[in-house]
Motif scaffolding. Structure first.
Motif, short mmCIF file in Angstrom:
data_model
loop_
_atom_site.label_atom_id
_atom_site.label_comp_id
_atom_site.label_asym_id
_atom_site.label_seq_id
_atom_site.Cartn_x
_atom_site.Cartn_y
_atom_site.Cartn_z
N GLY A 15 0.82 -1.21 0.00
CA GLY A 15 0.00 0.00 0.00
C GLY A 15 0.85 1.26 0.00
N ARG A 16 1.88 1.27 0.82
CA ARG A 16 2.78 2.44 0.86
C ARG A 16 3.57 2.55 -0.44
N ALA A 17 3.94 1.40 -1.01
CA ALA A 17 4.69 1.42 -2.28
C ALA A 17 3.83 1.99 -3.40
N VAL A 18 2.55 1.60 -3.45
CA VAL A 18 1.64 2.15 -4.45
C VAL A 18 1.50 3.66 -4.27
N GLY A 19 1.33 4.09 -3.02
CA GLY A 19 1.21 5.51 -2.76
C GLY A 19 2.45 6.29 -3.16
N ALA A 20 3.63 5.71 -2.90
CA ALA A 20 4.88 6.36 -3.28
C ALA A 20 5.02 6.46 -4.79
N ALA A 21 4.68 5.38 -5.50
CA ALA A 21 4.76 5.39 -6.96
C ALA A 21 3.81 6.42 -7.55
N ALA A 22 2.59 6.46 -7.04
CA ALA A 22 1.61 7.42 -7.53
C ALA A 22 2.07 8.85 -7.28
N THR A 23 2.64 9.09 -6.12
CA THR A 23 3.14 10.43 -5.78
C THR A 23 4.29 10.82 -6.69
N MET A 24 5.20 9.89 -6.95
CA MET A 24 6.34 10.17 -7.82
C MET A 24 5.87 10.54 -9.23
N LEU A 32 2.87 11.69 -10.08
CA LEU A 32 2.16 12.96 -10.02
C LEU A 32 3.14 14.12 -9.99
N ASP A 33 4.17 14.04 -9.14
CA ASP A 33 5.16 15.11 -9.05
C ASP A 33 5.88 15.31 -10.38
N ALA A 34 6.20 14.19 -11.05
CA ALA A 34 6.88 14.29 -12.34
C ALA A 34 5.98 14.95 -13.38
N SER A 35 4.69 14.62 -13.34
CA SER A 35 3.74 15.21 -14.28
C SER A 35 3.63 16.71 -14.07
N LEU A 36 3.53 17.14 -12.82
CA LEU A 36 3.42 18.57 -12.52
C LEU A 36 4.70 19.31 -12.90
N SER A 37 5.85 18.67 -12.65
CA SER A 37 7.13 19.31 -13.00
C SER A 37 7.27 19.48 -14.50
N PHE A 38 6.84 18.46 -15.25
CA PHE A 38 6.96 18.53 -16.71
C PHE A 38 6.05 19.62 -17.28
N LYS A 39 4.83 19.73 -16.73
CA LYS A 39 3.89 20.73 -17.23
C LYS A 39 4.37 22.15 -16.97
N SER A 40 5.08 22.35 -15.85
CA SER A 40 5.51 23.69 -15.48
C SER A 40 6.93 24.01 -15.94
N ALA A 41 7.62 23.03 -16.54
CA ALA A 41 9.02 23.23 -16.91
C ALA A 41 9.16 24.15 -18.11
#
Length: 210
Positions: free
Chosen positions: A78-87, A89-98
């Protein structure tokens, strides 16, 4: 699909009765099956990682829910899934704002490597030897992968997602946790070679202390 619809879909695919937990920004369904457990996100599908598939004249938006299996307490995958999803999401937001063209997207698709996702989930601190992760097509249903298709103009979404004009496919995507050695093979020789060697050595992917 919204969270309730996704949870209903996932529950039809997986055995047992789920327990739902909030892991960071994501809701995760956990299933305990004797000595094994499965965790699967139910609202990662709102994250747009920029993946589309084109069939003829139609472009279809592709979303995923992330699942992970382990021979451990259900809180671990469960924590691994949450960590992967967060990673992702963060990458998606960084790419959109880069503004720097050197920034590359991290798609939620098979073969995507997730460095240090195990560390994000605090797994090494609990004695597990898996540190990194890779996304793969799930094989727990055999060769056929279940999916839900929503037609253009009928996509059911939740904030902060935005409705679009594209049809959408939502599929399960498996997070496989990797040791340092397995991760190095995937980086240096490719994920196909890594999976071939793991198959040859009969690696137990559910053993997170291997």
């Amino acid at each position: 699909m919204n969270t309730a619809e996704t949870a209903h879909w996932i529950n039809r695919l997986l055995p047992g009765t789920p327990e739902f937990h909030q892991v960071g920004a994501f809701k995760v369904a956990g299933y305990t099956l004797e000595d094994e457990s499965i965790a699967c996100s139910v609202n990662f599908g709102r994250v747009n990682t920029g993946l589309v598939t084109e069939g003829g004249a139609e472009t279809v938006d592709v979303r995923s829910e992330i699942l992970s299996l382990a021979r451990a307490d259900v809180s671990v995958p469960g924590r691994a899934v949450g960590a992967a999803a967060t990673m992702l999401l963060d990458a998606s937001l960084s790419f959109k704002s880069a503004t720097d063209s050197s920034v590359t997207p991290m798609h939620a698709q098979p073969g995507q490597i997730l460095p240090c996702v195990g560390i994000m989930a605090n797994l090494p601190q609990e004695g597990f030897s898996v540190v990194h992760g890779i996304l793969a097509d799930p094989r727990i249903w055999g060769p056929e992968i279940p999916y839900v298709r929503e037609e253009a103009g009928q996509v059911n979404v939740e904030a902060p997602d935005e409705a679009g004009d594209l049809a959408r496919l939502t599929l399960p995507l498996q997070l496989i946790l990797l040791t340092e050695e397995e991760f190095a093979i995937a980086l240096n020789e490719g994920s196909d070679v890594m999976f071939e060697r793991m198959a040859e050595q009969e690696v137990d992917l559910l053993d997170l202390k291997r």
